[in-house]
Design a protein around this motif. Sequence first.
Motif, short mmCIF file in Angstrom:
data_model
loop_
_atom_site.label_atom_id
_atom_site.label_comp_id
_atom_site.label_asym_id
_atom_site.label_seq_id
_atom_site.Cartn_x
_atom_site.Cartn_y
_atom_site.Cartn_z
N ASP A 183 33.05 30.75 46.02
CA ASP A 183 33.10 29.42 45.41
C ASP A 183 32.83 29.47 43.91
OD1 ASP A 183 33.49 28.60 47.92
OD2 ASP A 183 31.52 27.64 48.21
N VAL A 184 32.09 30.50 43.47
CA VAL A 184 31.77 30.62 42.03
C VAL A 184 32.36 31.94 41.50
CG1 VAL A 184 29.79 29.08 41.82
CG2 VAL A 184 29.45 31.40 42.71
N LEU A 185 33.50 32.30 42.05
CA LEU A 185 34.25 33.49 41.61
C LEU A 185 33.40 34.75 41.64
CD1 LEU A 185 36.38 31.98 38.67
CD2 LEU A 185 36.66 31.71 41.12
N CYS B 248 30.46 35.34 40.86
CA CYS B 248 29.58 35.63 39.72
C CYS B 248 28.23 36.11 40.26
CB CYS B 248 29.46 34.46 38.75
SG CYS B 248 28.62 33.03 39.42
N ILE C 22 30.51 33.62 24.42
CA ILE C 22 29.21 32.96 24.56
C ILE C 22 28.16 33.67 23.68
CG2 ILE C 22 29.60 31.89 26.81
CD1 ILE C 22 28.12 34.27 28.10
N GLY D 142 33.57 39.41 32.01
CA GLY D 142 32.22 39.81 31.62
C GLY D 142 31.79 41.06 32.36
N ALA D 143 30.55 41.02 32.89
CA ALA D 143 30.05 42.19 33.61
C ALA D 143 30.96 42.54 34.78
CB ALA D 143 28.63 41.92 34.11
N GLN E 115 28.03 37.55 34.96
CA GLN E 115 26.72 36.93 35.18
C GLN E 115 26.86 35.47 35.59
OE1 GLN E 115 23.52 37.78 35.31
NE2 GLN E 115 22.84 35.65 35.44
N ILE F 62 38.80 40.20 31.45
CA ILE F 62 38.38 39.44 30.27
C ILE F 62 37.00 39.92 29.81
CG2 ILE F 62 38.07 37.13 29.26
CD1 ILE F 62 39.44 35.93 31.73
N ALA G 171 34.58 38.60 28.35
CA ALA G 171 34.27 37.21 28.03
C ALA G 171 33.01 37.05 27.16
CB ALA G 171 34.09 36.43 29.32
N PHE G 172 32.27 38.11 27.00
CA PHE G 172 30.94 38.04 26.37
C PHE G 172 30.97 37.36 24.99
CE2 PHE G 172 31.47 41.82 28.94
CZ PHE G 172 30.35 41.86 29.75
N LEU H 161 26.14 32.08 35.06
CA LEU H 161 25.64 31.41 33.85
C LEU H 161 24.71 30.25 34.18
CD1 LEU H 161 28.89 31.63 31.68
CD2 LEU H 161 26.83 33.06 31.53
N GLU H 162 24.78 29.76 35.43
CA GLU H 162 23.82 28.72 35.86
C GLU H 162 22.42 29.31 35.96
OE1 GLU H 162 24.61 25.57 36.23
OE2 GLU H 162 26.73 25.97 35.87
N TYR I 31 22.21 44.74 35.98
CA TYR I 31 23.49 45.44 35.71
C TYR I 31 23.34 46.94 35.48
CZ TYR I 31 25.15 40.78 35.72
OH TYR I 31 25.44 39.51 36.15
O1 T3D Z 1 22.06 36.68 31.27
C1 T3D Z 1 23.10 37.06 30.73
O2 T3D Z 1 24.01 36.29 30.43
C2 T3D Z 1 23.26 38.55 30.46
C3 T3D Z 1 24.33 39.18 31.24
C4 T3D Z 1 25.61 39.08 30.83
C5 T3D Z 1 26.71 39.64 31.61
C6 T3D Z 1 27.92 38.73 31.62
O3 T3D Z 1 28.70 38.88 32.52
S1 T3D Z 1 28.13 37.58 30.39
C7 T3D Z 1 29.70 36.85 30.81
C8 T3D Z 1 29.55 35.79 31.86
N1 T3D Z 1 30.82 35.33 32.38
C9 T3D Z 1 31.63 34.51 31.71
O4 T3D Z 1 31.36 34.10 30.60
C10 T3D Z 1 32.86 34.02 32.45
C11 T3D Z 1 32.70 32.54 32.82
N2 T3D Z 1 33.83 32.10 33.62
C12 T3D Z 1 35.03 31.83 33.07
O5 T3D Z 1 35.27 31.95 31.89
C13 T3D Z 1 36.08 31.32 34.02
O6 T3D Z 1 35.44 30.83 35.18
C14 T3D Z 1 37.12 32.40 34.43
C15 T3D Z 1 38.03 32.72 33.22
C16 T3D Z 1 36.44 33.66 34.93
C17 T3D Z 1 38.03 31.84 35.56
O7 T3D Z 1 38.53 30.58 35.17
P1 T3D Z 1 39.19 29.60 36.27
O8 T3D Z 1 39.76 28.44 35.51
O9 T3D Z 1 40.11 30.40 37.11
O10 T3D Z 1 37.99 29.14 37.22
P2 T3D Z 1 36.83 28.08 36.90
O11 T3D Z 1 37.27 26.73 37.28
O12 T3D Z 1 36.34 28.25 35.52
O13 T3D Z 1 35.67 28.58 37.89
C18 T3D Z 1 35.63 28.21 39.26
C19 T3D Z 1 34.21 27.90 39.63
O14 T3D Z 1 33.39 29.06 39.41
C20 T3D Z 1 33.62 26.82 38.72
O15 T3D Z 1 32.69 26.08 39.50
P3 T3D Z 1 33.06 24.57 40.00
O16 T3D Z 1 33.45 23.79 38.75
O17 T3D Z 1 34.22 24.74 40.93
O18 T3D Z 1 31.82 24.08 40.67
C21 T3D Z 1 32.87 27.61 37.70
O19 T3D Z 1 31.82 26.89 37.10
C22 T3D Z 1 32.32 28.77 38.52
N3 T3D Z 1 32.06 29.94 37.69
C23 T3D Z 1 32.96 30.80 37.17
N4 T3D Z 1 32.34 31.71 36.46
C24 T3D Z 1 31.02 31.46 36.53
C25 T3D Z 1 30.84 30.31 37.31
N5 T3D Z 1 29.63 29.80 37.54
C26 T3D Z 1 28.57 30.42 36.98
N6 T3D Z 1 28.68 31.53 36.23
C27 T3D Z 1 29.89 32.08 35.97
N7 T3D Z 1 29.98 33.20 35.27
#
Ligand code: T3D
Length: 263
Positions: free
Chosen positions: A23-25, A27, A140, A113-114, A65, A134, A136-137, A67-68, A89
Motif C-alpha cells: 500500500d505504501v510501495l 517503503c 528532499i 531512494g534506498a 525510507q 530513482i 530520489a534523495f 517518510l512518514e 540501511y
Molecule cells: O530518514 C531518512 O530519510 C534517511 C534515509 C533515507 C533513505 C531514503 O530512501 S530517502 C528517499 C525516500 N524516498 C523518496 O523520497 C520517494 C518518495 N516516493 C515517491 O517519490 C513516489 O511515491 C514514487 C516516485 C516512488 C512513486 O510515485 P507514484 O505516483 O507511483 O505513487 P504515490 O502515489 O506517490 O505513492 C503511493 C502511496 O505510497 C502513497 O500513499 P497514499 O497517498 O496512497 O496513502 C504514498 O504516500 C506512499 N509512499 C510512497 N513512497 C513513500 C510513501 N509513503 C511513505 N514514504 C515513502 N517513501
Amino acid sequence: MEREYIVYEWIEGVAKITLNRPDVLNCVNRPMAVELQSALDEADSDESVRAILLTGAGRAFCAGQDLEEAVPKDGSEPPSIKEIVRVSYNPIIRRIRKIERPFICAVNGVAAGAGANIALACDFVIASSEASFIQAFCKIGLIPDSGGTYFLPRLVGLARATAMSMLGAKISPQLALQYGMIFDVVPPEKLQEKAFALAKHLSTQPTVGLALIKRALNASLHNDLESQLELEEKLQGKAGLTQDYLEGVKAFQEKRPPNFVGQ
Ligand code: T3D
C-alpha cells in the motif's frame, strides 16, 4: 521470528524474500528493516540456501525510507536520520555484499531512494520493463545512501552517477541496462519466472566457487592489480580444493553434465 512486512520462503534451495508493504510501495520503516535483516540472517545461516532472490509485493519494488516515519506528520520528535542509516540501511547493504551467496533482485516496479540502492547492491538485477530507478534523495535535500555513492559511480561512471544523484530523474530499465547498471530487462509477466529460473540455476552451481568469485569481485572494487593477483592466487587455491571443482573436471572429461553439491 514472526514477520509482518517481509515474506520469507524457501523454494528448492532459493531463499525468496519479498518486501511486503504494497500500500505504501514497500517503503521501509524500522520494523521492516529489522525483519529484512533477520530474513537475510536466516538465509545466511541455512546451508541449504544456495541463492537469494529479493523482490517486492504489488506494483513497486521499494520507495526507500518511509517518510512518514522519518518526519512524523503529528509533529512528534523525528528519529535521527544518521541513526536510521546506521541501524536500518547500512546493515542491509553489508549483508547483501558479505553473504557469500548470489543475490538476484527482481525489480518489479519503481525502486526509489534506498530502494534503488538496495537493488543495485545485489549481484544480479533483473527489472520488469515497467520498473524505474530513482535516486530520489536530492529531491528532499539528502544524499544517496545505502551504498549509492559507492556503487553508482562504479557501475555507470562519475558523470552519469552525478546526474542521477543531483537531478533525481526517473531512469527507465532500458536506460539502466544500456548504462550497465543492471543485468537484464524482461516483460512484467515474465519477471518472477525469469528471476527465479536464474536463482534456481545459480543454486545448482558450485556454491563455494561462486562465493569466492563474490569475495574477489568485492575486493576488486578497491584493490590495485598486485593485491588482486595475490587474492586470486589465494582464492583459486581454495576453489581448487572443493568437491565441486573435482566434479566439474570429471564431468568435463566424462562428457556429462556436472552434479554440483555446493561444497
Ligand atoms: O530518514 C531518512 O530519510 C534517511 C534515509 C533515507 C533513505 C531514503 O530512501 S530517502 C528517499 C525516500 N524516498 C523518496 O523520497 C520517494 C518518495 N516516493 C515517491 O517519490 C513516489 O511515491 C514514487 C516516485 C516512488 C512513486 O510515485 P507514484 O505516483 O507511483 O505513487 P504515490 O502515489 O506517490 O505513492 C503511493 C502511496 O505510497 C502513497 O500513499 P497514499 O497517498 O496512497 O496513502 C504514498 O504516500 C506512499 N509512499 C510512497 N513512497 C513513500 C510513501 N509513503 C511513505 N514514504 C515513502 N517513501
